[in-house]
Scaffold this motif. Structure first.
Motif, mmCIF file in Angstrom:
data_model
loop_
_atom_site.group_PDB
_atom_site.id
_atom_site.type_symbol
_atom_site.label_atom_id
_atom_site.label_comp_id
_atom_site.label_asym_id
_atom_site.label_seq_id
_atom_site.Cartn_x
_atom_site.Cartn_y
_atom_site.Cartn_z
ATOM 1 N N GLN A 43 -20.703 75.237 76.942
ATOM 2 C CA GLN A 43 -19.419 74.356 77.264
ATOM 3 C C GLN A 43 -18.706 75.285 78.180
ATOM 4 O O GLN A 43 -18.124 74.739 79.144
ATOM 5 N N SER A 54 -22.648 68.830 79.757
ATOM 6 C CA SER A 54 -23.464 69.724 78.784
ATOM 7 C C SER A 54 -23.895 68.757 77.702
ATOM 8 O O SER A 54 -22.923 68.101 77.026
ATOM 9 N N SER A 55 -24.940 68.977 77.166
ATOM 10 C CA SER A 55 -25.483 68.007 76.193
ATOM 11 C C SER A 55 -26.494 68.648 75.285
ATOM 12 O O SER A 55 -27.311 69.557 75.589
ATOM 13 N N THR A 98 -21.241 61.490 71.848
ATOM 14 C CA THR A 98 -21.285 62.941 71.520
ATOM 15 C C THR A 98 -22.216 63.266 70.267
ATOM 16 O O THR A 98 -22.619 62.561 69.442
ATOM 17 N N VAL A 124 -27.987 70.864 80.744
ATOM 18 C CA VAL A 124 -26.767 70.835 81.570
ATOM 19 C C VAL A 124 -26.851 70.358 82.862
ATOM 20 O O VAL A 124 -28.066 70.772 83.611
ATOM 21 N N THR A 140 -22.397 69.410 67.434
ATOM 22 C CA THR A 140 -21.814 70.530 68.213
ATOM 23 C C THR A 140 -20.754 70.030 69.179
ATOM 24 O O THR A 140 -20.387 71.019 69.491
ATOM 25 N N LEU A 187 -21.080 68.426 71.793
ATOM 26 C CA LEU A 187 -21.423 68.078 73.137
ATOM 27 C C LEU A 187 -21.995 66.730 73.324
ATOM 28 O O LEU A 187 -22.124 65.964 72.320
ATOM 29 N N ALA A 213 -23.532 76.201 71.721
ATOM 30 C CA ALA A 213 -22.941 74.727 72.259
ATOM 31 C C ALA A 213 -21.699 75.287 72.644
ATOM 32 O O ALA A 213 -21.357 75.052 74.101
#
Length: 539
Positions: free
Chosen positions: A441, A450-451, A381, A460, A385, A387, A437
């Motif tokens: 998400q 989602s990143s 992660t 995404v 954020t 994500l 973010a």
């Protein structure tokens, strides 16, 4: 923004498989017994193999000699039958009615059963009669080299193997000259054996080899051409290169292990047939011996099955009692290594040292699991954020492409984020990043990814969506950010580029670049918009 996806690094080699303690104990106890048994079986089978090969060769040679004598007798009967038949045609051709000649030939062919067909030829080479008459050569002149040789020789004749020009049959021709009462040569009477059809050879000898289905025999002429073989398609073939046939062509008989022209190791007994110059070979593939030896070994093992089973059971039970605590501990560690759970309470063993070791290892594994889960989460992660990070995104897109999972890729970028950082400061900018973010998400499903790709850029992956659905989802996210109430009183918008796998590309690197190009078009088009890459923009 345009960054290439890194290629996956090669995985380390798996550990080599190790031998368990149970196997070590069982192996040491059983090794001496198994070695003794193996040596005994090998010595027994080797001695029996030599005996079987010798007996098979001797049997095949004896059979070949017996068949040769039978063939000699057969030729004598065939030749004497033709000689006797020739005596029935000592009248002048002009005094013999056609029907009478044909009926006599039919009687000779049917009573003896030696020939598939019989022909009556005068001294000028004209066919006077045939049996059966369906051959259709009556009235014509002989054209075969064998027929012309028989006519010219004016004596008993046995041909080599040849193919007839009319019927295209592979045959052997045997003839007897005809003389009238004054001793004048009138022609000959000849019989043909159709080698590929039902004939006197397979009628007499074929049944001897039908029961075992493994050994077989074949007959060759003096030039090494097949006169008889179980495979009718091989009749007439030249096998003079066969080492056994070469011995026959020299007039020699014997027995021999050899490799035939089909590369099959074989055991052969062979002998020439004096009356015709032919040779007969009785063959048994060496595989027969190997099969017999295999049955012998299986019988030995069957007799020893009960005592060996009892011994192995005792050895296994004893070994398990000794090493069971260590095996149990090894299984706990292996299960943990494969992602399984660790027992909360260690198993109690009869061995004190094993108990202490198991308790210590289980406690260590629990601590390691907690630390590992925390490190794994941090490695996957983005710390700001929450994500997925760039590495997790790259692993996911490669895995989905390998599995051929259709997906849409959205590359998102906050418009003029530098202005926000310059106006409100980087700490406020970080808060804005976290808020955006969270909106991204919230706008996707659990099966999507989602990143944060870097800076103010997000990526995404939307699983199993049609182009229109992917575009609508991107628009929903863009509008949600545009309408959201954030920490700053400054409008925050997104530009989004969209591409689809496999419609637009089949590789991870290219599909990302296409979506990134679409994002660039969105920026060029005024920002705060979604652009899906078009076909013409892929070139």
């Amino acid at each position: 923004m345009n960054s290439l996806l890194n290629k996956p690094q090669s995985l380390p080699h798996q550990r080599e498989k190790k031998i368990s303690l149970t196997a070590v104990f069982i192996g040491f106890v059983s090794l001496s017994v198994l070695l003794t048994l193996t040596i005994s079986i090998i010595s027994s089978t080797q001695a029996q193999k030599k005996s079987l090969i010798h007996n098979t060769l001797a049997l095949n040679f004896t059979t070949a000699v017996q068949m040769s004598k039978t063939m000699d007798s057969l030729f004598q009967f065939m030749q004497s039958g033709l000689t006797h038949a020739a005596g029935n045609f000592n009248e002048s051709w002009e005094t013999l009615p056609q029907e009478d000649m044909e009926s006599r030939l039919d009687l000779i062919r049917n009573s003896g059963g030696y020939f598939n067909s019989i022909v009556l030829v005068d001294e000028e080479g004209k066919v006077r009669a045939t049996s059966p008459s369906s051959i259709g050569t009556t009235g014509s002149r002989i054209t075969s080299q064998a027929g012309r040789t028989a006519l010219k020789s004016k004596k008993a004749f046995i041909s080599e193997v040849y193919m007839t020009s009319v019927t295209k049959r592979i045959i052997v021709f045997i003839s007897e000259p005809l003389f009238d009462q004054n001793g004048n040569y009138q022609g000959f009477i000849g019989g043909s054996i159709y080698l590929q059809d039902k004939n006197v050879l397979n009628q007499i000898f074929g049944g001897q080899f039908e029961k075992n289905g493994t050994s077989y025999f074949y007959i060759v002429d003096s030039k090494g051409q097949l006169l008889y073989h179980p495979d009718k398609n091989r009749i007439g073939k030249d096998i003079s290169a066969n080492p056994v046939v070469q011995q026959l062509m020299k007039g020699k008989g014997g027995m021999q292990q050899y490799v035939n022209l089909d590369k099959v190791d074989s055991l052969a007994g062979y002998t020439p047939i004096p009356s015709s110059g032919w040779g007969i070979v009785v063959v048994s593939p060496t595989k027969i011996i190997n099969d017999q030896l295999l049955r012998h070994v299986l019988q030995l093992l069957l007799y020893m099955l009960v005592p060996l089973t009892v011994l192995i059971f005792i050895v296994v039970w004893t070994a398990r009692q000794i090493v069971n605590p260590f095996v149990s501990l090894a299984n706990v560690v292996r299960n943990f290594e494969q992602g399984g759970s660790v027992p909360s309470k260690p198993r109690v063993h009869w061995n004190r040292e094993a108990d202490l070791l198991t308790d210590t290892v289980v406690r260590a594994l629990h601590n390691f699991r907690r630390q590992s889960e925390q490190l794994t989460h941090e490695a996957m992660t983005d710390p700001l954020t929450g994500l997925m990070n760039r590495r997790t995104f790259e692993d996911t897109i490669r895995r989905w492409i390998d599995q051929r999972v259709p997906f849409a890729i959205l590359v998102l970028d906050i418009d003029k984020f530098k202005v926000i950082n310059d106006t409100y400061g980087h700490q406020t900018g970080d808060v804005v990043l976290k808020q955006v973010a969270g909106i991204i998400q919230a706008g996707v499903t659990p099966q999507d990814v989602s990143s944060r790709f870097g800076g103010e850029e997000f990526v995404v992956l939307l699983r199993n969506l049609e182009p229109s659905e992917a575009f609508l989802k991107a628009e929903e996210i863009r509008k949600s950010v545009e309408q959201a109430v954030l920490i700053i009183d400054h409008p925050v918008t997104l530009s989004i580029g969209v591409a689809l796998y496999p419609q637009h590309s089949s590789t991870a690197t290219e599909i990302f670049h296409l979506a990134d190009n679409a994002l660039y078009l969105a920026k060029e088009g005024g920002r705060n918009r979604t652009v899906m890459i078009q076909e013409q923009e892929r070139a």
